[in-house]
Design an enzyme around this catalytic site. Structure first.
Site, PDB file in Angstrom:
ATOM      1  CG  ASP A 176     -66.273  74.112 -63.937  1.00  0.00           C
ATOM      2  OD1 ASP A 176     -65.640  72.710 -62.331  1.00  0.00           O
ATOM      3  OD2 ASP A 176     -66.787  73.560 -64.468  1.00  0.00           O
ATOM      4  CE  LYS A 202     -66.653  65.519 -62.930  1.00  0.00           C
ATOM      5  NZ  LYS A 202     -68.257  64.705 -62.577  1.00  0.00           N
ATOM      6  CG  PHE A 243     -67.714  68.505 -69.439  1.00  0.00           C
ATOM      7  CD1 PHE A 243     -68.677  68.067 -70.254  1.00  0.00           C
ATOM      8  CD2 PHE A 243     -67.602  68.291 -68.081  1.00  0.00           C
ATOM      9  CE1 PHE A 243     -69.725  66.958 -70.330  1.00  0.00           C
ATOM     10  CE2 PHE A 243     -68.641  67.229 -67.841  1.00  0.00           C
ATOM     11  CZ  PHE A 243     -69.926  66.892 -68.454  1.00  0.00           C
TER      12      PHE A 243
END
Length: 406
Positions: free
Chosen positions: A232, A261, A147
């Protein structure tokens, strides 16, 4: 005199969303109107312990005083210049973020998906200009069940049909291999490979932690093959796993890090591509950009986030409280939990499907005053703010036990 408008109830607000909001989410039926630290409050005044922390965007809790102060201070001075001009906050942010991560240069963006897209562009540009891959032949190797976001390019290499179906045609140039499989990865890498792009821990897949040595193997393989290792760390980074970066658990230094984030402190969207000068140095003016990327407000908040991480306090808290989390989940195995994976304050918990789906368990938790979120099937994710206390964490585990009991 006009009477003040009546405050709508949670049920009324949820109903009001239905005809006017695109249905791209299926939230739990709670309407949050306020928050502080590890707690949120709905419009009726009910309080809930936040065990999701905005998928790690709220690593420092809701409205952390240092972050709110930095935002207020900057709001009174300057919020946006675009990158047409310099601003007085960006250099300091880039210097400190590069130092925190052990890298040379920073490419500031806004959302996590933007960071991933930017990382893809940089890897391809590097492959053509430095590695010598023929034009338009560069490939990037990724892992199944990944993801990395939801743009059209990113879903092109997703293996989640819900994310892909109906959004083609897809962007070429990607090879998908099983996660945690070095042999498959080595077989996929060839002279056209620009980069291997993976999550050090797969979050959306259910907090999937690779075998010890996998990340080291990826680093060695990419170095040997002359391609980039792009990690990531948008969910796994910035303290979540008990280290500043999840790759630090194996002492690995990728060529490129993707961050987001928590970098915005739960206040503004902030993301970044951080990497070596040899890689990010391939970009020249006009080849990539963002109006809001690196804006003064984002840089001020991002700097305050880096300052919190520089102390090491939050990494230590995640590591120490992670032990409490793992011990608590171990006690629930056989009592509705069939298995779990955890690192730091991050866990994927597999519930016995006979007891309920992940969604149903999350709804039961909500009724117990705890907010968490399901992922695939009967798996729920736990990722509380790193500011959570041991007492609050044990209380959440007690609520999970009650939710499993029905």
């Amino acid at each position: 005199m006009t009477a003040p408008a009546r405050t709508r109830t949670s049920a009324e607000l949820i109903e009001a969303e239905e005809p006017v909001l695109a249905h791209n989410y299926h939230p739990l039926p709670v309407v949050v109107s306020g928050a502080e630290g590890t707690w949120v409050e709905d419009v009726e005044g009910r309080r809930y312990l936040d065990m999701l922390a905005g998928y790690s965007a709220l690593n420092f809790g809701h409205r952390h005083p240092a972050l709110i102060e930095a935002a207020h201070r900057q709001l009174d001075r300057l919020t946006l210049t675009s990158r047409a001009f310099h601003n007085d906050k960006l250099a300091g942010f880039a210097e400190r973020l590069a130092a925190l991560t052990g890298q040379d240069m920073v490419l500031p963006m806004n959302t996590g998906a933007e960071a991933v897209e930017s990382g893809i562009k940089v890897a391809r540009k590097w492959a053509y200009e430095v590695k010598g891959v023929p034009a338009d032949r560069a490939t990037i190797v990724v892992a199944a069940d990944n993801f990395h976001g939801r743009t059209t390019t990113i879903v092109s290499f997703s293996t989640d049909e819900t994310a892909r179906s109906g959004f083609g045609p897809f962007t070429p140039g990607f090879k998908v291999v099983p996660y945690n499989d070095l042999a498959a990865l080595e077989a996929a890498v060839d002279e056209t490979t620009a980069a291997v792009l993976i999550e050090p821990i797969q979050g959306e897949a259910g907090v999937i932690i690779p075998d010890e040595g996998y990340l080291t193997g990826v680093r060695e393989l990419t170095r040997r093959a002359g391609c980039l290792f792009v990690a990531d760390e948008i969910q796994s980074g910035l303290g979540r796993t008990g280290r500043t970066l999840a790759v630090e658990h194996e002492g690995v230094v990728p060529d490129v890090l993707l961050l987001g984030k928590a970098l915005g402190g739960g206040i503004v969207p902030v993301s970044a591509v951080v990497g070596s000068r040899d890689v990010l140095g391939v970009l020249r003016p006009g080849e990539h950009g963002s109006t809001f990327g690196g804006n003064p407000l984002a840089a001020a908040v991002g700097t305050a986030v880096v300052e919190l991480l520089e102390t090491g306090e939050f990494q230590r808290r995640a590591e120490e409280l992670g032990t409490v989390l793992r011990e608590g989940l171990s006690e629930l195995v056989g009592k509705g939990v069939v298995g779990f994976r955890a690192r730091g304050l991050w866990a994927g918990v597999d519930v016995d499907p006979a007891i309920g789906t992940g969604r149903e368990i999350s709804e039961r938790l909500m009724r117990e005053g705890v907010l968490a979120k399901d992922t695939h099937g009967s798996t729920i994710r736990l990722a509380p703010p790193l500011t959570i206390t041991e007492e609050e964490l044990r209380s959440a585990l007690g609520s999970l036990e009650k939710a499993l009991a029905g």
